[in-house]
Design an enzyme around this catalytic site. Structure first.
Site, mmCIF file in Angstrom:
data_model
loop_
_atom_site.group_PDB
_atom_site.id
_atom_site.type_symbol
_atom_site.label_atom_id
_atom_site.label_comp_id
_atom_site.label_asym_id
_atom_site.label_seq_id
_atom_site.Cartn_x
_atom_site.Cartn_y
_atom_site.Cartn_z
ATOM 1 N N SER A 134 -13.538 2.395 0.987
ATOM 2 C CA SER A 134 -14.006 3.626 0.535
ATOM 3 C C SER A 134 -14.356 3.439 -0.700
ATOM 4 O O SER A 134 -14.273 2.939 -1.575
ATOM 5 C CB SER A 134 -12.840 4.498 0.588
ATOM 6 O OG SER A 134 -13.169 5.735 0.079
ATOM 7 N N TYR A 147 -4.707 6.512 -3.661
ATOM 8 C CA TYR A 147 -5.855 6.271 -2.548
ATOM 9 C C TYR A 147 -7.020 5.159 -3.257
ATOM 10 O O TYR A 147 -7.384 4.374 -2.666
ATOM 11 C CB TYR A 147 -6.377 7.506 -2.084
ATOM 12 C CG TYR A 147 -7.163 7.294 -0.880
ATOM 13 C CD1 TYR A 147 -6.934 6.804 0.352
ATOM 14 C CD2 TYR A 147 -8.778 7.459 -1.136
ATOM 15 C CE1 TYR A 147 -7.679 6.612 1.387
ATOM 16 C CE2 TYR A 147 -9.678 7.403 0.075
ATOM 17 C CZ TYR A 147 -9.123 6.945 1.154
ATOM 18 O OH TYR A 147 -9.976 6.646 2.195
#
Ligand SMILES: NC(=O)c1ccc[n+]([C@@H]2O[C@H](COP(=O)([O-])OP(=O)(O)OC[C@H]3O[C@@H](n4cnc5c(N)ncnc54)[C@H](OP(=O)(O)O)[C@@H]3O)[C@@H](O)[C@H]2O)c1
Length: 249
Positions: A134, A147
């Site tokens: 990501s 994350y």
């Protein structure tokens, strides 16, 4: 037609499910896994005889190894380590149960997937490993530091692995999407810049995989935004992102 053996972790929804369908439409053998198989649309089971479905938690290293090796039957062309979780709690005090869950799934789950894949790919001296990372791994995002950390870890791991595995004819592709409209992001209440549809994202990801890209960051505007954020003076970054975080609920 040469039917490829393709395994996708986290194929029960979102990006993994769309990618699985794209490869199934081309007639390949596609293995997908997840913890909740009831999320897979019923029509797919009838429509795609070459779809192989496994109930699997990628935190179970032994079972990940068994499942991928069994699915392969000695041939594994492509593995997409896609399964992942995110959690936006809207709070600045870390929830460490969540921190460990995210790191275990998004980092160690990916490592288990790669470990299993290499058991088949290395003897075959052939294969393609793809990791869905990501853009969040390019910067430390407030409130979801776990994350960002998990995605930074897999991105860097793949960067190194791509070099190590080249001589074994194994390609490693890292995909860094921005915001994609999937069940993962649908729970977000905050503004998501450059949000892209799952269909468009799937097409772009598949094209980059087909082209054996080393690294693919998209959408383009998100790529530049994250790049600028990653190189700006850290003090300025802190001030800017601090303001963004203060607006999050
Ligand atoms: N959507 C975005 O904006 C975005 C942006 C950048 C990167 N990504 C990454 O893209 C990947 C796919 O996300 P998505 O947006 O498609 O989300 P999603 O719709 O929530 O899909 C996540 C998939 O991962 C599976 N999964 C989660 N934990 C698992 C576990 N422990 N064991 C096995 N499977 C597990 C889920 O299946 P079960 O629930 O059935 O287990 C589901 O199939 C993730 O790695 C995510 O971090 C997404």
């Amino acid at each position: 037609m040469d039917k490829k053996h393709i395994f996708i972790t986290g194929g029960t929804s979102g990006i993994g499910l769309s990618l699985a369908e794209a490869y199934l439409k081309e007639g390949h053998h596609v293995g997908i896994c997840g913890r909740d198989l009831s999320k897979i649309p019923a029509y797919m089971k009838d429509q795609y005889p070459f779809m192989h479905v496994y109930e699997l938690d990628i935190n179970d290293r032994k079972k990940v190894n068994e499942t991928i090796v069994n699915f392969s039957k000695g041939r594994l062309d492509l593995v997409i380590a896609n399964a992942g979780i995110a959690s936006f709690k809207g709070h600045d005090i870390p929830d460490f149960d969540n921190v460990f869950k995210v790191i275990n799934t998004n980092v160690l789950g990916v490592m288990s997937t790669i470990e299993a894949s290499l058991k088949v790919m290395l003897p075959n001296k052939k294969g393609h490993l793809v990791v869905i990372s990501s853009v969040a791994g390019e910067i430390g995002l407030p409130r979801v530091g776990q994350y960002s950390a998990s995605k930074a870890a897999v991105t860097k791991y793949c960067e190194a692995l791509a070099i190590d595995l080249k001589k074994y004819n194994i390609v490693v592709t890292t995909i860094l999407p921005g915001f994609i409209d999937t069940p993962l992001t649908r729970v977000n209440k905050h503004y998501m810049p450059f949000l892209m549809s799952s269909e468009k994202a799937t097409k772009l990801i598949k094209k980059s995989i087909d082209n054996k890209a080393i690294r693919y960051v998209f959408p383009r505007r998100m790529k530049w935004l994250v790049y600028i954020l990653s190189i700006m003076p850290r003090r300025l970054y802190r001030t800017l992102m601090g303001l963004v975080a203060s607006r999050l609920t």
